[in-house]
Design a protein around this motif. Structure first.
Motif, PDB file in Angstrom:
ATOM      1  N   LYS A 199     140.320 -13.123  61.416  1.00 52.14           N
ATOM      2  CA  LYS A 199     141.248 -14.173  60.996  1.00 52.14           C
ATOM      3  C   LYS A 199     142.415 -14.332  61.963  1.00 52.14           C
ATOM      4  O   LYS A 199     143.115 -15.344  61.927  1.00 52.14           O
TER       5      LYS A 199
ATOM      6  N   MET B  15     151.687  -7.068  57.203  1.00 52.67           N
ATOM      7  CA  MET B  15     150.921  -8.279  56.916  1.00 52.67           C
ATOM      8  C   MET B  15     151.797  -9.520  57.007  1.00 52.67           C
ATOM      9  O   MET B  15     151.359 -10.573  57.478  1.00 52.67           O
ATOM     10  N   LYS B  16     153.029  -9.401  56.539  1.00 53.62           N
ATOM     11  CA  LYS B  16     153.927 -10.550  56.585  1.00 53.62           C
ATOM     12  C   LYS B  16     154.169 -10.960  58.042  1.00 53.62           C
ATOM     13  O   LYS B  16     154.079 -12.124  58.404  1.00 53.62           O
ATOM     14  N   ASN B  19     151.005 -12.398  59.633  1.00 57.39           N
ATOM     15  CA  ASN B  19     150.694 -13.706  59.091  1.00 57.39           C
ATOM     16  C   ASN B  19     151.544 -14.782  59.748  1.00 57.39           C
ATOM     17  O   ASN B  19     151.074 -15.873  60.049  1.00 57.39           O
ATOM     18  N   GLU B  22     150.336 -15.203  63.276  1.00 49.01           N
ATOM     19  CA  GLU B  22     149.029 -15.851  63.289  1.00 49.01           C
ATOM     20  C   GLU B  22     149.156 -17.358  63.111  1.00 49.01           C
ATOM     21  O   GLU B  22     148.466 -18.132  63.746  1.00 49.01           O
ATOM     22  N   LYS B  23     150.053 -17.741  62.219  1.00 50.88           N
ATOM     23  CA  LYS B  23     150.174 -19.177  61.952  1.00 50.88           C
ATOM     24  C   LYS B  23     150.545 -19.946  63.207  1.00 50.88           C
ATOM     25  O   LYS B  23     150.147 -21.073  63.396  1.00 50.88           O
ATOM     26  N   PHE B  29     143.984 -20.675  61.033  1.00 51.75           N
ATOM     27  CA  PHE B  29     144.895 -20.635  59.899  1.00 51.75           C
ATOM     28  C   PHE B  29     145.650 -21.943  59.702  1.00 51.75           C
ATOM     29  O   PHE B  29     146.287 -22.140  58.691  1.00 51.75           O
ATOM     30  N   SER B  34     148.451 -20.977  53.301  1.00 54.16           N
ATOM     31  CA  SER B  34     148.910 -19.582  53.244  1.00 54.16           C
ATOM     32  C   SER B  34     147.856 -18.677  52.624  1.00 54.16           C
ATOM     33  O   SER B  34     147.847 -18.456  51.421  1.00 54.16           O
ATOM     34  N   PRO B  37     147.200 -12.339  52.057  1.00 56.71           N
ATOM     35  CA  PRO B  37     146.932 -11.192  52.937  1.00 56.71           C
ATOM     36  C   PRO B  37     146.146 -10.128  52.182  1.00 56.71           C
ATOM     37  O   PRO B  37     146.157 -10.091  50.956  1.00 56.71           O
TER      38      PRO B  37
END
Lengths: 264, 264, 264
Positions: A199, B15-16, B19, B22-23, B29, B34, B37
């Motif tokens: 991902k 993870m935050k 994430n 990643e965005k 994504f 959203s 996770p």
């Protein structure tokens, strides 16, 4: 290394002695005046040993199910580590005129959750086989860099910008493309890292291994193999590493690099 | 448990951060605003870890050969123990709206003679997957109760009055009937216990595993799976335990329960 | 041995107690007045245990996939060692009226690189089964003599002037001919020893095993099985030993015999 030099001398002495006595007793050797003795090349991290045989016995060659036409073989075997040795062998293949004849993964790591390895290079010339083994041993310190372990398990990450024959044979990696390897033990951590990795960037999943469903020798690992654009592969590997480390450390405390991380 | 809470926070932070980055970078994504996770649920005895993925990546889902139609998965993995985790998962299946998608047994136990485990639950809803993982982790202390070990090996006994999907998937147990599991390592002890068990009461033998003849991942165990009347199954399991303990102790001294015996 | 006597008494007491309670409760026992209880025969090096069952339960006999017609079985199982137990069993077969029903090799050795073992003898008479187990246990100190180990791995050498059914079943050895076994771990050392052995004397290669290509249960060993003239087989085995020891010692330091070398 000094230790290796001493071992080489001891080994050469044994071979000289054996060779002399063999010549007197063995019908096999009477026709070929002085066959080259096998060579001890050296050792490296992970109880890794490198050896060379100049002319494998034909009957043994056949029992080993090795592809014909390669008399000289280089042998790299280890108690601990498969990915590191295969990635190191990948550099060796790039640097030598050799072929990967076989890669086998014993269930080992000396009580740990993973694999050991047995890699066999084939060459026409013994110097090429020796060179491949030497390069593999010398690369191992680097490829052990993103192996992280504690009492509860281990994580392993590998990355190469251009995969070659060893990664292809061992991991189904497409040739000359960036390749990444993500390994987590206990396997549950590997499953989660795999999901995070795919991902995190646009990569191709070229292989997946798990404890009893293929891709491992019953090790307690889940393994993801990815290919694609070099930036994306590296991004995916790094994301998996960021997620995996706190998980492994929740089980067994600080999980340090085996040597020095190289995927940066 | 306090340690687990700390680990959860660390993991959630990672993870935050991932994430967010990643965005910015990942095309995958950009379309799904959203994604949830993955979650770290907790740890338990045997280096067991519990995790949840809300929406497994489709390419990975396929590589894992998981049955389709379950986006959320719960993951329980361990270095030490297969029977305890499977019996614990059996309670989780009874308590949650989940399905057992796969059970894999690595050859592990950290140098011991047995298996580790990787269990994957499938659910429509992430809350169900999380619940199944939580129940499994919470049941483990009990199901480790009739695991007895010393330096020479281990014995394991499990009993449930009503087998459910985990016992069916893992051990071929008939649904909703009493089920018993008898494991001895080294395997010789397991063979003898199996014979004692089937002679001690009228039970159905539903499975047998041994080191290299099926039913194990080359562990040094002989395993008997029995089904039938609840009193008979329990009687058979207890008879095997009475016979097995002095045998294991003849090799390696006192073999104590891992936690507290529950088959009484 | 004193310990074994004590264990025998404890075990016999358990069986007596179980048997009494079984007669009261179990329908299976009501028809056969006094079935012989299983016997604990003894223990030996390698966490080896020897057991006897006078009359294996028919349902279990079938699940174990054992050849029919042998009610009494002798069981020898070990955490550490396969070759030593098989060569010891070979002597037992010569000395008793028994048949080898199965030999299974778990991936074990308590964190080491090799196998454990589970050997089952079949006999018409329980005394024959017991005798076979006793001989096997008593031969083990000898057959462990050419097992050499250190932290990095192990080497094993076996030699018999006349192979019998255990060597045939376990290693494909031709009956009544000299047989030699050469094992090296990590497997790389075994590969090199195999080549040295077949070049050292005129022998027939009857088998070869390696970590993931057959002949092992994913152990980190390469294994050569040779047959032929007794002098040649012994010469080949000794040449392999001379070459293997300095290699193993280059990885892990002094590798001493487990007991006392017997191949001289």
């Amino acid at each position: 290394m000094q230790q290796d030099e001493l071992s080489k001398q001891v080994f050469a002495e044994v071979m000289k002695r054996l060779n002399t006595s063999e010549k007197n007793n063995s019908p096999q050797f009477s026709t070929s005046p002085s066959p080259m003795p096998p060579e001890f090349v050296g050792t490296a991290i992970g109880d890794t040993i490198g050896l060379v045989i100049a002319n494998v016995d034909p009957a043994l060659h056949q029992m080993m199910k090795l592809e014909k036409g390669y008399n000289a073989i280089g042998i790299v075997g280890a108690r601990t580590g498969a990915g590191p040795q295969i990635l190191a062998a990948d550099e060796a293949v790039k640097a030598s005129n050799v072929k990967i004849l076989s890669i086998e993964l014993p269930r080992d790591t000396k009580g740990g959750a993973g694999h050991g390895s047995l890699i066999i290079f084939g060459a026409d010339d013994v110097a090429d086989a020796r060179n491949a083994v030497e390069v593999t041993l010398s690369e191992l310190n680097r490829t052990m860099g993103d192996v992280y372990g504690n009492d509860a398990g281990h994580l392993e990450f590998q990355y190469t910008a251009r995969a070659n024959y060893a990664c292809q044979k061992g991991f189904n990696a497409p040739m000359n493309k960036a390749f990444g390897l993500i390994v987590g033990a206990p396997a549950a951590i590997g499953v989660l890292m795999a999901d995070v990795a795919v991902k995190a960037a646009q990569v191709d999943v070229v292989g997946y291994g798990s404890p009893a469903n293929g891709g491992t020798s019953y090790s307690n690992e889940a393994i993801l193999m990815i290919s694609g654009d070099s930036g994306a592969v590296k991004q995916a590997v790094i994301a998996a590493r960021e997620v995996g480390l706190p998980l492994l450390e929740s089980l067994g405390g600080k999980a340090a690099s085996t040597t020095t991380p190289y995927i940066i």
